[in-house]
Structures are given as structure tokens and as C-alpha cells.
Design a protein around this motif. Structure first.
Motif, short mmCIF file in Angstrom:
data_model
loop_
_atom_site.label_atom_id
_atom_site.label_comp_id
_atom_site.label_asym_id
_atom_site.label_seq_id
_atom_site.Cartn_x
_atom_site.Cartn_y
_atom_site.Cartn_z
N ILE A 121 0.82 -1.26 0.50
CA ILE A 121 -0.02 -0.03 0.02
C ILE A 121 0.60 0.82 0.06
N PHE A 122 1.57 1.61 1.21
CA PHE A 122 2.60 2.38 1.07
C PHE A 122 3.62 2.33 -0.24
N GLU A 123 4.33 1.84 -1.40
CA GLU A 123 4.66 1.93 -2.19
C GLU A 123 3.94 2.44 -3.89
N ASP A 124 2.56 2.35 -3.24
CA ASP A 124 2.14 2.70 -4.07
C ASP A 124 1.57 4.13 -3.85
N ALA A 125 1.31 4.18 -2.88
CA ALA A 125 0.70 5.79 -2.55
C ALA A 125 1.64 7.13 -2.88
N ILE A 126 3.02 6.55 -2.04
CA ILE A 126 4.42 7.29 -2.00
C ILE A 126 4.55 7.53 -4.01
N GLU A 127 4.21 6.79 -4.28
CA GLU A 127 4.41 6.82 -5.66
C GLU A 127 3.55 7.77 -6.48
N HIS A 128 2.33 7.67 -5.51
CA HIS A 128 1.50 8.34 -5.82
C HIS A 128 1.02 10.14 -5.72
N ALA A 129 1.47 10.06 -4.12
CA ALA A 129 1.80 11.35 -3.50
C ALA A 129 3.00 12.23 -4.49
N GLU A 130 4.37 11.54 -4.61
CA GLU A 130 5.17 11.77 -5.26
C GLU A 130 5.13 12.74 -6.39
N HIS A 131 3.98 11.76 -8.05
CA HIS A 131 3.92 12.26 -8.94
C HIS A 131 2.57 13.99 -8.36
N ILE A 132 1.53 13.94 -7.41
CA ILE A 132 0.50 15.05 -6.78
C ILE A 132 2.24 16.35 -6.81
N ALA A 133 2.68 15.79 -5.64
CA ALA A 133 4.02 16.75 -5.61
C ALA A 133 4.61 17.69 -6.50
N GLU A 134 4.38 16.85 -7.81
CA GLU A 134 5.40 17.84 -8.87
C GLU A 134 4.24 17.75 -10.43
N SER A 135 3.10 17.71 -10.12
CA SER A 135 2.23 17.81 -11.32
C SER A 135 0.98 18.99 -11.04
N ALA A 136 0.16 19.02 -11.84
CA ALA A 136 -0.73 19.77 -12.55
C ALA A 136 -1.79 19.75 -11.82
N MET A 137 -2.58 20.50 -11.20
CA MET A 137 -4.55 20.19 -10.94
C MET A 137 -4.67 18.81 -11.88
N ASP A 138 -4.68 18.58 -12.93
CA ASP A 138 -5.77 17.67 -13.31
C ASP A 138 -4.56 16.34 -13.03
N HIS A 139 -3.96 16.33 -13.52
CA HIS A 139 -3.06 14.79 -13.35
C HIS A 139 -2.87 15.23 -11.38
N GLN A 140 -2.53 15.98 -10.14
CA GLN A 140 -2.97 15.87 -8.87
C GLN A 140 -3.77 14.84 -9.02
N ARG A 141 -5.54 14.98 -9.33
CA ARG A 141 -6.36 14.57 -9.22
C ARG A 141 -6.58 13.38 -9.68
N GLU A 142 -6.03 12.72 -10.51
CA GLU A 142 -5.76 11.56 -11.53
C GLU A 142 -4.90 10.88 -9.72
N HIS A 143 -4.50 10.91 -9.47
CA HIS A 143 -3.33 10.41 -9.25
C HIS A 143 -4.09 10.33 -7.48
N PHE A 144 -5.14 11.45 -6.16
CA PHE A 144 -5.46 11.26 -5.78
C PHE A 144 -6.79 10.01 -5.50
N LYS A 145 -7.36 9.99 -6.71
CA LYS A 145 -8.27 8.80 -6.94
C LYS A 145 -7.67 7.77 -6.88
N ILE A 146 -6.44 7.54 -7.30
CA ILE A 146 -5.50 5.81 -6.73
C ILE A 146 -5.01 6.35 -4.79
N LEU A 147 -4.33 6.93 -4.74
CA LEU A 147 -3.77 7.42 -3.81
C LEU A 147 -4.99 7.42 -2.44
N SER A 148 -6.34 8.22 -2.74
CA SER A 148 -7.05 7.54 -1.72
C SER A 148 -7.72 6.41 -1.38
N LYS A 149 -7.48 5.59 -2.85
CA LYS A 149 -8.01 3.66 -2.52
C LYS A 149 -6.15 2.79 -1.13
N ASP A 150 -5.54 3.89 -1.05
CA ASP A 150 -4.34 3.29 -0.74
C ASP A 150 -4.59 3.87 0.50
#
Length: 205
Positions: A121-150
């Protein structure tokens, strides 16, 4: 005449005696009933006391065992609130903070099976959180969806000391869920465009 007075006297004495006995019996019954009620009340109080002590111990245990999980949940909500507010920079900063709290989590107190699940769970969550830290809003929201499941999967293992609500937006990406501390809908996938789009799916804890 004397016979009549004697008879009336006997009847009067018998009536007084019966009345006294009846009152005494009623008093005893009332006392017994009160005593039974008091016993029930004492047992009820003892049960309530035990339940409260159990809940208190459980909360203390959660505080001790899951403190770092609670930090992760808090950081997740900081991220969610930034997305609700359409604030890309705050969402990026929250993503960085969440990466740090995810990496700081100690799973050693859990079973081997739970540790394996949490590590995935954490391996996946860290990957998505890292993308959110470097992305524009549209991509942040895409990664937030999977992060929420994690984060939801994490809570299923670690538990939480707070009441949370799993909420769902049917419009975003074929349907997307997120967590909230309030029943009020504030949609992180659309922000101000469709702030109240969604519904509560279930209550957690």
C-alpha cells in the motif's frame, strides 16, 4: 346489646390486625422491589463502567499503536482540502508532506501478513503522492483517486480513532471515491466547478 358490641369489637380488632399485616407485607414487597431495582442499577452501572474502560483502553491503544497512521490521515486531508480549493501549490506541498509521513510509518508492530499488505500500500501511495507533488491540478486529481484507495486500504488495517466518511462522485473518471471527516460533500475532483457533486457511501469507524 352486649353481644352486638362484643361482635363489633372483635370485627374491629380483626380489621386493624389485617390492615397492619397487609401494610407490613406491602412495605416488604416494596423494599424487595427497590432492592432488586438497586441491584439491577448497580449491575448496569458496572457494565457501563466496564464498557467505558474498554473503550478508553482501546483509544489509548490506538493512540499508541497508530499515531503515525493518524499523521498520514491528517496529511491526506490537507491534500484533499487543497484540491477542494483548486490550489495546485498547496496540493503539491501537501503531497510532499504526505510522502514524508508515509515513509516514516513503522509497520513492525503488525503481523507479517499485515506488514506485507501495508508495504504494498505504501509503495503505491508514495508513488502517487510524489506525482501529486510535481504535477498540475488535473494530474494531481488523477493520482488522488488511486491515493484515496491506498489510504482507505491502510485504514482497514491500522484503524483510526476518528469517524470518517467514504464519499463518492459518479461523474469523475467513471466514478471516484475519497475520504472525509464530515458528511458534507466537498468534491476534491471538481473543486469549485461541482463542489457538492457526490454522496456518502459509508461511515468508517
Amino acid at each position: 346489646m352486649k353481644q352486638l358490641k362484643l361482635t363489633l369489637g372483635i370485627v374491629a380488632i380483626a380489621f386493624i390486625t389485617l390492615t397492619a399485616v397487609s401494610c407490613k407485607e406491602n412495605k416488604n414487597e416494596h423494599n424487595n422491589a427497590d432492592g432488586h431495582h438497586d441491584t439491577d442499577k448497580t449491575e448496569h452501572n458496572e457494565m457501563m463502567g466496564n464498557d467505558e474502560m474498554g473503550n478508553s483502553d482501546k483509544m489509548m491503544s490506538n493512540n499508541n499503536q497508530d499515531a503515525k497512521a493518524e499523521v498520514i490521515i491528517k496529511d491526506y486531508f490537507e491534500l484533499k482540502n487543497a484540491l477542494v480549493s483548486d490550489d495546485t501549490k498547496k496540493a503539491a506541498d501537501a503531497g510532499k508532506t504526505l510522502v514524508a509521513s508515509l515513509k516514516a510509518f513503522d509497520s513492525s508492530k503488525y503481523t507479517a501478513e499485515q506488514q506485507s499488505e501495508l508495504n504494498d500500500i505504501f509503495e503505491d501511495a508514495i508513488e502517487h503522492a510524489e506525482h501529486i507533488a510535481e504535477s498540475a491540478m488535473d494530474h494531481q486529481r488523477e493520482h488522488f483517486k488511486i491515493l484515496s484507495k491506498d489510504i482507505t486500504d491502510m485504514i482497514a488495517i491500522t484503524g483510526t480513532e476518528n469517524t470518517l466518511y467514504q464519499q463518492f462522485c459518479p461523474m469523475y473518471d467513471g466514478g471516484s471515491a475519497w475520504l472525509s471527516m464530515s458528511e458534507d460533500i466537498k468534491n476534491p475532483y471538481y473543486g469549485s466547478k461541482m463542489l457538492s457533486c457526490g454522496k456518502v457511501q459509508k461511515e468508517i469507524n
